[in-house]
Design a protein around this motif. Sequence first.
Motif, short mmCIF file in Angstrom:
data_model
loop_
_atom_site.label_atom_id
_atom_site.label_comp_id
_atom_site.label_asym_id
_atom_site.label_seq_id
_atom_site.Cartn_x
_atom_site.Cartn_y
_atom_site.Cartn_z
N GLY A 115 -5.16 -9.26 -2.85
CA GLY A 115 -3.81 -9.04 -3.20
C GLY A 115 -3.89 -8.00 -4.36
N THR A 116 -4.65 -8.05 -5.21
CA THR A 116 -4.99 -6.95 -6.53
C THR A 116 -4.99 -5.67 -6.00
OG1 THR A 116 -6.00 -8.50 -7.87
CG2 THR A 116 -6.30 -6.10 -8.56
N PHE A 117 -5.64 -5.27 -4.90
CA PHE A 117 -5.67 -3.92 -4.24
C PHE A 117 -4.37 -3.57 -3.63
CE2 PHE A 117 -10.38 -4.54 -4.80
CZ PHE A 117 -10.65 -3.42 -5.70
N MET A 118 -3.96 -4.51 -2.85
CA MET A 118 -2.59 -4.24 -2.14
C MET A 118 -1.41 -4.08 -3.12
SD MET A 118 -2.34 -4.11 1.08
CE MET A 118 -0.87 -4.60 1.50
N ALA A 119 -1.51 -4.57 -4.34
CA ALA A 119 -0.55 -4.41 -5.47
C ALA A 119 -0.67 -3.11 -6.02
CB ALA A 119 -0.76 -5.62 -6.51
N ILE A 120 -2.12 -2.75 -6.23
CA ILE A 120 -2.19 -1.28 -6.59
C ILE A 120 -1.77 -0.44 -5.54
CG2 ILE A 120 -4.09 0.28 -7.27
CD1 ILE A 120 -5.60 -2.14 -8.56
N GLY A 121 -2.00 -0.29 -4.20
CA GLY A 121 -1.72 0.55 -3.23
C GLY A 121 -0.30 0.42 -3.26
N MET A 122 0.68 -0.35 -3.63
CA MET A 122 2.01 -0.33 -3.38
C MET A 122 2.46 0.19 -4.67
SD MET A 122 3.24 -1.49 -0.36
CE MET A 122 4.77 -2.09 -0.56
N GLY A 123 1.96 -0.07 -5.73
CA GLY A 123 2.40 0.57 -7.05
C GLY A 123 2.04 2.12 -7.15
N ILE A 124 1.06 2.53 -6.30
CA ILE A 124 0.94 4.09 -6.07
C ILE A 124 1.84 4.55 -5.11
CG2 ILE A 124 -0.73 5.67 -5.04
CD1 ILE A 124 -3.02 3.88 -6.13
N ARG A 125 2.47 3.83 -4.35
CA ARG A 125 3.42 4.23 -3.27
C ARG A 125 4.90 4.19 -4.02
NH1 ARG A 125 3.97 1.59 2.58
NH2 ARG A 125 5.32 3.55 2.55
N CYS A 126 4.98 3.61 -5.04
CA CYS A 126 6.42 3.58 -5.60
C CYS A 126 6.71 5.00 -6.22
CB CYS A 126 6.69 2.72 -6.58
SG CYS A 126 6.71 1.07 -5.97
#
Length: 137
Positions: free
Chosen positions: A126-137
Amino acid sequence: MRRSSRPGSASSSRKHTPNFFSENSSVSITSEDSNGLRSAGPGGRDVELSDRGRELGEMPVAVGPYGQSQPSCFDRVKMGFVMGCAVGMAAGALFGTFSCLRIGMRGRELMGGIGKTMMQSGGTFGTFMAIGMGIRC
Protein backbone atom coordinates in the motif's frame (compact mmCIF):
# COMPACT_ATOMS: atom_id res chain seq x y z
CA MET A 1 -49.77 3.56 -44.28
CA ARG A 2 -48.77 6.94 -42.82
CA ARG A 3 -50.27 8.37 -39.71
CA SER A 4 -51.58 11.87 -39.91
CA SER A 5 -50.26 14.25 -37.31
CA ARG A 6 -52.83 15.06 -34.68
CA PRO A 7 -53.51 18.66 -33.66
CA GLY A 8 -51.31 19.61 -30.74
CA SER A 9 -48.75 16.88 -31.35
CA ALA A 10 -45.04 17.54 -31.16
CA SER A 11 -44.35 16.56 -34.76
CA SER A 12 -44.07 19.38 -37.26
CA SER A 13 -44.99 19.40 -40.92
CA ARG A 14 -41.37 20.02 -41.94
CA LYS A 15 -38.95 17.14 -41.65
CA HIS A 16 -35.25 17.81 -41.02
CA THR A 17 -32.88 15.49 -42.86
CA PRO A 18 -29.24 16.01 -41.93
CA ASN A 19 -26.67 15.85 -44.70
CA PHE A 20 -23.86 13.69 -43.35
CA PHE A 21 -21.95 13.72 -46.61
CA SER A 22 -21.55 17.45 -47.11
CA GLU A 23 -18.10 18.82 -47.85
CA ASN A 24 -18.41 21.49 -45.17
CA SER A 25 -17.19 19.81 -41.99
CA SER A 26 -18.19 22.62 -39.61
CA VAL A 27 -21.64 22.48 -38.04
CA SER A 28 -23.47 25.61 -37.01
CA ILE A 29 -25.57 25.67 -33.87
CA THR A 30 -29.03 27.07 -34.53
CA SER A 31 -32.39 26.63 -32.90
CA GLU A 32 -35.82 26.48 -34.46
CA ASP A 33 -38.78 28.28 -32.91
CA SER A 34 -42.45 27.25 -33.08
CA ASN A 35 -42.96 29.07 -36.42
CA GLY A 36 -40.19 27.09 -38.09
CA LEU A 37 -37.80 30.07 -38.24
CA ARG A 38 -34.14 29.44 -37.53
CA SER A 39 -32.34 31.73 -35.14
CA ALA A 40 -28.62 32.10 -34.66
CA GLY A 41 -26.75 31.11 -31.53
CA PRO A 42 -25.55 33.53 -28.80
CA GLY A 43 -24.30 36.86 -30.05
CA GLY A 44 -26.73 37.07 -32.99
CA ARG A 45 -24.64 35.04 -35.43
CA ASP A 46 -24.10 31.40 -36.27
CA VAL A 47 -21.57 29.86 -33.87
CA GLU A 48 -19.48 26.96 -35.10
CA LEU A 49 -18.72 24.12 -32.71
CA SER A 50 -14.98 24.68 -32.97
CA ASP A 51 -15.35 28.39 -32.07
CA ARG A 52 -17.79 27.92 -29.23
CA GLY A 53 -15.24 27.58 -26.39
CA ARG A 54 -13.01 30.38 -27.69
CA GLU A 55 -15.91 32.79 -28.04
CA LEU A 56 -17.01 32.31 -24.45
CA GLY A 57 -13.42 32.58 -23.18
CA GLU A 58 -13.57 29.37 -21.15
CA MET A 59 -10.94 26.70 -20.76
CA PRO A 60 -12.02 23.12 -21.47
CA VAL A 61 -12.55 21.03 -18.33
CA ALA A 62 -11.92 17.29 -18.19
CA VAL A 63 -15.22 15.61 -17.36
CA GLY A 64 -15.91 11.95 -16.75
CA PRO A 65 -18.47 9.89 -18.63
CA TYR A 66 -21.45 10.89 -16.46
CA GLY A 67 -20.51 14.50 -15.78
CA GLN A 68 -18.47 13.95 -12.63
CA SER A 69 -15.16 15.72 -12.14
CA GLN A 70 -11.78 14.01 -11.85
CA PRO A 71 -10.61 12.85 -8.39
CA SER A 72 -8.14 15.07 -6.54
CA CYS A 73 -4.51 14.10 -6.03
CA PHE A 74 -5.16 13.13 -2.41
CA ASP A 75 -8.04 10.88 -3.51
CA ARG A 76 -5.77 9.19 -6.04
CA VAL A 77 -3.09 8.57 -3.40
CA LYS A 78 -5.71 7.10 -1.05
CA MET A 79 -7.02 4.88 -3.84
CA GLY A 80 -3.47 3.70 -4.60
CA PHE A 81 -2.88 2.86 -0.95
CA VAL A 82 -6.14 0.90 -0.68
CA MET A 83 -5.48 -1.05 -3.88
CA GLY A 84 -1.92 -1.84 -2.84
CA CYS A 85 -3.10 -2.82 0.63
CA ALA A 86 -5.65 -5.24 -0.84
CA VAL A 87 -3.11 -6.85 -3.16
CA GLY A 88 -0.51 -7.02 -0.39
CA MET A 89 -2.92 -8.62 2.06
CA ALA A 90 -3.88 -11.26 -0.49
CA ALA A 91 -0.23 -12.01 -1.18
CA GLY A 92 0.49 -11.99 2.55
CA ALA A 93 -2.29 -14.50 3.17
CA LEU A 94 -0.79 -16.89 0.63
CA PHE A 95 2.84 -16.53 1.62
CA GLY A 96 2.05 -16.27 5.35
CA THR A 97 -0.01 -19.44 5.31
CA PHE A 98 2.69 -21.36 3.48
CA SER A 99 5.55 -20.11 5.69
CA CYS A 100 3.65 -20.62 8.97
CA LEU A 101 2.54 -24.12 8.05
CA ARG A 102 6.07 -24.99 6.94
CA ILE A 103 7.55 -24.19 10.36
CA GLY A 104 4.83 -26.16 12.13
CA MET A 105 2.46 -23.52 13.54
CA ARG A 106 -1.08 -24.60 14.46
CA GLY A 107 -4.24 -23.01 15.87
CA ARG A 108 -4.08 -19.56 17.42
CA GLU A 109 -0.37 -19.23 16.68
CA LEU A 110 -1.04 -19.94 12.95
CA MET A 111 -3.78 -17.30 12.74
CA GLY A 112 -1.56 -14.73 14.46
CA GLY A 113 1.35 -15.47 12.11
CA ILE A 114 -0.83 -15.23 9.01
CA GLY A 115 -2.43 -11.98 10.22
CA LYS A 116 0.96 -10.46 10.99
CA THR A 117 2.29 -11.36 7.53
CA MET A 118 -0.87 -10.02 5.88
CA MET A 119 -0.61 -6.69 7.70
CA GLN A 120 3.09 -6.31 6.94
CA SER A 121 2.81 -7.05 3.26
CA GLY A 122 -0.42 -5.04 2.92
CA GLY A 123 1.18 -1.99 4.50
CA THR A 124 4.31 -2.33 2.36
CA PHE A 125 2.44 -2.77 -0.92
CA GLY A 126 0.00 0.00 0.00
CA THR A 127 2.80 2.44 0.82
CA PHE A 128 4.60 1.85 -2.46
CA MET A 129 1.38 2.10 -4.47
CA ALA A 130 0.50 5.37 -2.71
CA ILE A 131 3.96 6.75 -3.50
CA GLY A 132 3.54 5.68 -7.13
CA MET A 133 0.15 7.36 -7.42
CA GLY A 134 1.55 10.49 -5.78
CA ILE A 135 4.31 10.65 -8.40
CA ARG A 136 1.71 10.39 -11.16
CA CYS A 137 -0.34 13.36 -9.85
